[in-house]
Design an enzyme around this catalytic site. Structure first.
Site, PDB file in Angstrom:
ATOM      1  CG  LEU A 254      -1.889  -1.181   1.316  1.00 46.71           C
ATOM      2  CD1 LEU A 254      -2.691  -1.116   2.604  1.00 46.71           C
ATOM      3  CD2 LEU A 254      -2.840  -1.163   0.127  1.00 46.71           C
ATOM      4  CE  LYS A 309      10.966  -4.326   7.005  1.00 45.25           C
ATOM      5  NZ  LYS A 309      10.050  -4.209   8.123  1.00 45.25           N
ATOM      6  CG  ASN A 334      11.774   0.791   7.900  1.00 51.49           C
ATOM      7  OD1 ASN A 334      12.598   1.642   8.217  1.00 51.49           O
ATOM      8  ND2 ASN A 334      10.491   0.911   8.184  1.00 51.49           N
ATOM      9  N   GLY A 378       4.773 -13.384  19.153  1.00 51.50           N
ATOM     10  CA  GLY A 378       5.494 -13.477  17.882  1.00 51.50           C
ATOM     11  C   GLY A 378       6.963 -13.163  18.073  1.00 51.50           C
ATOM     12  N   GLY A 381      10.078 -10.582  12.223  1.00 49.85           N
ATOM     13  CA  GLY A 381      10.685  -9.288  11.929  1.00 49.85           C
ATOM     14  C   GLY A 381      10.032  -8.132  12.661  1.00 49.85           C
ATOM     15  CG  ASN A 401       7.279 -17.171  18.048  1.00 51.09           C
ATOM     16  OD1 ASN A 401       6.312 -16.661  17.472  1.00 51.09           O
ATOM     17  ND2 ASN A 401       8.285 -17.724  17.389  1.00 51.09           N
ATOM     18  N   GLY A 486      -3.379  -1.896  13.677  1.00 47.80           N
ATOM     19  CA  GLY A 486      -2.161  -1.962  12.872  1.00 47.80           C
ATOM     20  C   GLY A 486      -2.050  -0.807  11.889  1.00 47.80           C
TER      21      GLY A 486
HETATM   22  P1  NAP Z   1       7.516 -12.932  10.141  1.00 46.38           P
HETATM   23  O1  NAP Z   1       8.891 -12.428  10.343  1.00 46.38           O
HETATM   24  O2  NAP Z   1       7.260 -13.939   9.107  1.00 46.38           O
HETATM   25  O3  NAP Z   1       6.989 -13.502  11.557  1.00 46.38           O
HETATM   26  C1  NAP Z   1       5.742 -14.108  11.641  1.00 46.38           C
HETATM   27  C2  NAP Z   1       5.420 -14.403  13.093  1.00 46.38           C
HETATM   28  O4  NAP Z   1       4.099 -14.902  13.137  1.00 46.38           O
HETATM   29  C3  NAP Z   1       6.326 -15.477  13.706  1.00 46.38           C
HETATM   30  O5  NAP Z   1       6.474 -15.209  15.071  1.00 46.38           O
HETATM   31  C4  NAP Z   1       5.501 -16.748  13.476  1.00 46.38           C
HETATM   32  O6  NAP Z   1       5.782 -17.763  14.408  1.00 46.38           O
HETATM   33  C5  NAP Z   1       4.098 -16.216  13.736  1.00 46.38           C
HETATM   34  N1  NAP Z   1       3.072 -17.034  13.098  1.00 46.38           N
HETATM   35  C6  NAP Z   1       2.734 -17.037  11.790  1.00 46.38           C
HETATM   36  N2  NAP Z   1       1.726 -17.887  11.587  1.00 46.38           N
HETATM   37  C7  NAP Z   1       1.422 -18.443  12.791  1.00 46.38           C
HETATM   38  C8  NAP Z   1       0.454 -19.381  13.214  1.00 46.38           C
HETATM   39  N3  NAP Z   1      -0.400 -19.931  12.359  1.00 46.38           N
HETATM   40  N4  NAP Z   1       0.416 -19.706  14.516  1.00 46.38           N
HETATM   41  C9  NAP Z   1       1.270 -19.153  15.391  1.00 46.38           C
HETATM   42  N5  NAP Z   1       2.214 -18.249  15.045  1.00 46.38           N
HETATM   43  C10 NAP Z   1       2.281 -17.893  13.759  1.00 46.38           C
HETATM   44  O7  NAP Z   1       6.508 -11.727   9.806  1.00 46.38           O
HETATM   45  P2  NAP Z   1       6.624 -10.200  10.284  1.00 46.38           P
HETATM   46  O8  NAP Z   1       7.345  -9.411   9.267  1.00 46.38           O
HETATM   47  O9  NAP Z   1       7.089 -10.157  11.671  1.00 46.38           O
HETATM   48  O10 NAP Z   1       5.099  -9.749  10.195  1.00 46.38           O
HETATM   49  C11 NAP Z   1       4.140 -10.215  11.107  1.00 46.38           C
HETATM   50  C12 NAP Z   1       2.836  -9.470  10.941  1.00 46.38           C
HETATM   51  O11 NAP Z   1       3.010  -8.095  11.264  1.00 46.38           O
HETATM   52  C13 NAP Z   1       2.329  -9.410   9.491  1.00 46.38           C
HETATM   53  O12 NAP Z   1       1.570 -10.543   9.205  1.00 46.38           O
HETATM   54  C14 NAP Z   1       1.538  -8.132   9.427  1.00 46.38           C
HETATM   55  O13 NAP Z   1       0.175  -8.406   9.659  1.00 46.38           O
HETATM   56  C15 NAP Z   1       2.088  -7.326  10.555  1.00 46.38           C
HETATM   57  N6  NAP Z   1       2.764  -6.105  10.039  1.00 46.38           N
HETATM   58  C16 NAP Z   1       2.237  -4.915  10.354  1.00 46.38           C
HETATM   59  C17 NAP Z   1       2.829  -3.760   9.929  1.00 46.38           C
HETATM   60  C18 NAP Z   1       2.215  -2.449  10.258  1.00 46.38           C
HETATM   61  O14 NAP Z   1       2.765  -1.402   9.879  1.00 46.38           O
HETATM   62  N7  NAP Z   1       1.112  -2.439  10.971  1.00 46.38           N
HETATM   63  C19 NAP Z   1       4.007  -3.814   9.180  1.00 46.38           C
HETATM   64  C20 NAP Z   1       4.532  -5.051   8.870  1.00 46.38           C
HETATM   65  C21 NAP Z   1       3.910  -6.180   9.310  1.00 46.38           C
HETATM   66  P3  NAP Z   1       6.973 -18.822  14.148  1.00 46.38           P
HETATM   67  O15 NAP Z   1       8.231 -18.145  14.544  1.00 46.38           O
HETATM   68  O16 NAP Z   1       6.612 -19.976  14.975  1.00 46.38           O
HETATM   69  O17 NAP Z   1       6.938 -19.116  12.666  1.00 46.38           O
END
Ligand code: NAP
Length: 522
Positions: A254, A309, A334, A378, A381, A401, A486
């Site tokens: 976006l 990143k 970022n 979690g 990243g 986590n 968010g």
């Molecule tokens: P990431 O690095 O892939 O980390 C994903 C996290 O979610 C890990 O801790 C993973 O656990 C956990 N997870 C995923 N699916 C799961 C499930 N089914 N059950 C339990 N745990 C689960 O992703 P990220 O970059 O941190 O992003 C995470 C979220 O942040 C995104 O999906 C997005 O919605 C949000 N986000 C928001 C913004 C904003 O500006 N608001 C910006 C970026 C991202 P494991 O370690 O066990 O795999």
């Protein structure tokens, strides 16, 4: 001449062609390209008929390109060469401003003679000599450009090739930048998308847009609405400064929508692009080198997201660039700004965006976070950036986590506690932050935190922004807790980058509205 936004008319019969002409004119087309190779039962008479129709349609008569593409170069129906030449000759007689013929076919004498003769009888019209490569780059695009002009110095060379990586686009940009005279140069495919948009900045003779998603005639073609609404096509000039989000995938980002909306609101001559950089560190580094070496492209700043990143941090470190200390501690960058000396300045705006979303909702300043007990769900990243920021502010953090080893590793780096997700029932926190993708569209019926754990004296922050109101936030509200969505973090992050990009403040309201409108369209 300023780059024209051309819309291909690719219809199977005259009725459909007329409808497409009307739709293209109302959408703001500046030129029409009749892809006559799409017409069933093609005849020279049909083409004459169509040109006559355009001459009478709309208030402003649009110029026309008539093309009857050889199937070997992407044509729809395999018409005989003789008919294809006849169609082009008839188009010139009927008043088309341009005809497009394949260079490979033009160098055959029996094709060239009738076309040259018709051109000499219609000196106001111009010949576009085109070459397409649907697989990859041309072996030597500069030579091909010279060869075309050697054969026909008055022609407009059209050189179009598939970009398999965004780094393939730079040859097209160089040709546009380094040679004089009219020409059309761009790259097909998702990786070539930016070449269609900045074609205007680089003074390509035309760039092509489809009326809608269904009517695209080449891979990677944008709709005329995307050109005009999202990328503010009408405002692009050779002086336009470029920005973009480096990501893979990038299609659903976006960021182009929010930054371009804010640039537009402030009438800034700036354009924000989606930059699909596939691959790892090597491809990321090549992309940045390609951009930095070409100052004339006027790239100024980048947002960097998944999966680059860490690559951005390593690039900046290896280059001896300035890296914000907390970005180094988080291990991720970022935002990149290219300084006037071509050195980079690297930041991480994720953590401050999250912290600002929390402090503004709780009505506290950063000092108010000291000693606050926080549950972070979690360990990916986003969790890392938020944990680093909260830990820097002195909060007491407990990380939960699914993969406990990841929680343990993150906790060790920032001196936090950790536990498996199942232990969330025992948590005791004033602030709960979801940093997992649980609850994100389309799986909106799930939540990472059991409802029974939510209390009225808590603040609950969900970093998931699609949907804005997740099940976690709904349940938190029912429990009487304060909620932070968010989108607040997304907007804060966008505002921080906008400030770094432009040294002025963007509009939070406009960013939020743009995000909500874009999510509704998905
Ligand atoms: P990431 O690095 O892939 O980390 C994903 C996290 O979610 C890990 O801790 C993973 O656990 C956990 N997870 C995923 N699916 C799961 C499930 N089914 N059950 C339990 N745990 C689960 O992703 P990220 O970059 O941190 O992003 C995470 C979220 O942040 C995104 O999906 C997005 O919605 C949000 N986000 C928001 C913004 C904003 O500006 N608001 C910006 C970026 C991202 P494991 O370690 O066990 O795999």
């Amino acid at each position: 001449m300023e780059t024209k936004l051309a819309v291909p008319i690719a219809a199977k019969d005259l009725d459909q062609a007329r409808q497409q002409v009307n739709a293209a004119i109302s959408a703001g087309a500046e030129l029409l390209e009749f892809r006559t190779d799409y017409l069933e039962g093609l005849s020279a008479e049909m083409v004459k008929n169509l040109i006559t129709y355009v001459k009478s349609a709309g208030d402003k008569r649009l110029p026309i390109i008539v093309t009857c593409r050889d199937q070997r170069q992407g044509g729809a129906i395999g018409y005989e060469q003789q008919l294809r030449v006849e169609v082009l000759v008839c188009a010139l007689k009927a008043g088309a401003e341009f005809i497009d013929f394949e260079y490979d076919n033009f160098i055959i004498a029996e094709n060239q003679e009738p076309i040259q003769q018709a051109l000499s009888q219609n000196p106001q019209a111009r010949l576009i000599l085109s070459a397409h490569n649907f697989e990859t780059k041309f072996p030597d695009i500069s030579k091909l450009h010279r060869d075309i002009l050697d054969v026909c110095p008055d022609a407009i060379p059209k050189l179009v090739y598939a970009a398999n990586h965004i780094n393939d686009c730079f040859e097209a940009f160089d040709l546009l930048h380094e040679t004089s005279g009219d020409k059309i140069v761009f790259c097909m495919g998702e990786a070539g998308l930016i070449s269609r948009i900045i074609a205007k900045k680089l003074n390509s003779f035309v760039t092509f847009a489809s009326i809608d998603d269904q009517s695209a005639t080449a891979p990677g073609q944008l709709t005329i609405e995307q050109f005009k609404q999202l990328y503010h096509y009408d405002d692009i000039t050779s002086e336009t400064k470029l920005f973009g989000v480096i990501a893979n995938p990038v299609g659903h980002s976006l960021s182009p929508a929010i930054h371009n909306a804010c640039f537009g609101e402030k009438s800034m001559n700036k354009l924000y692009l989606p930059l699909l950089v596939k691959g790892g560190q090597q491809e990321f580094d090549s992309f940045l080198h390609n951009v930095i070496e070409r100052k004339w492209l006027n790239f100024v700043g980048f947002s960097v997201t998944i999966p680059h990143k860490q690559s951005a941090l390593e690039f900046a470190q290896a280059n001896g660039d300035f890296v914000e200390p907390l970005a180094e501690k988080i291990g991720a960058v970022n935002t990149l700004i290219i300084g006037s000396d071509s050195k980079l300045i690297a930041y991480n705006t994720d953590y401050s965006a999250a912290l600002d979303a929390v402090t503004s909702t709780l009505g506290i300043d950063r000092d108010g976070l000291r000693g606050l007990s926080v549950t972070v769900v979690g360990a990916g990243g986003v969790a890392r950036a938020i944990v680093a920021g909260l830990s820097d502010a002195g909060a007491q953090i407990h990380i939960y986590n699914r993969t406990v080893s990841k929680a343990e590793k993150l906790a060790a780096e920032f001196s936090c506690d950790f536990a498996p997700l199942d232990d969330l029932m025992d948590m005791n926190a004033r602030l709960v932050v979801n940093c997992t993708s649980i609850g994100m569209h389309p799986n909106i019926e799930v939540t990472p935190v059991p409802q029974e754990c939510l209390k009225s004296d808590m603040a609950v922050f969900d970093t998931v922004y699609n949907p804005a109101e997740t099940l976690l936030l709904k349940q938190a509200q029912q429990a009487g807790a304060k909620t932070i969505d968010g989108i607040s973090m997304f907007v804060n992050q966008g505002l921080a980058q906008f400030k770094l990009f432009t040294d002025t403040d963007g509009s939070a309201e406009l960013m939020r509205k743009t995000i909500c409108d874009s999510l509704l369209k998905e």
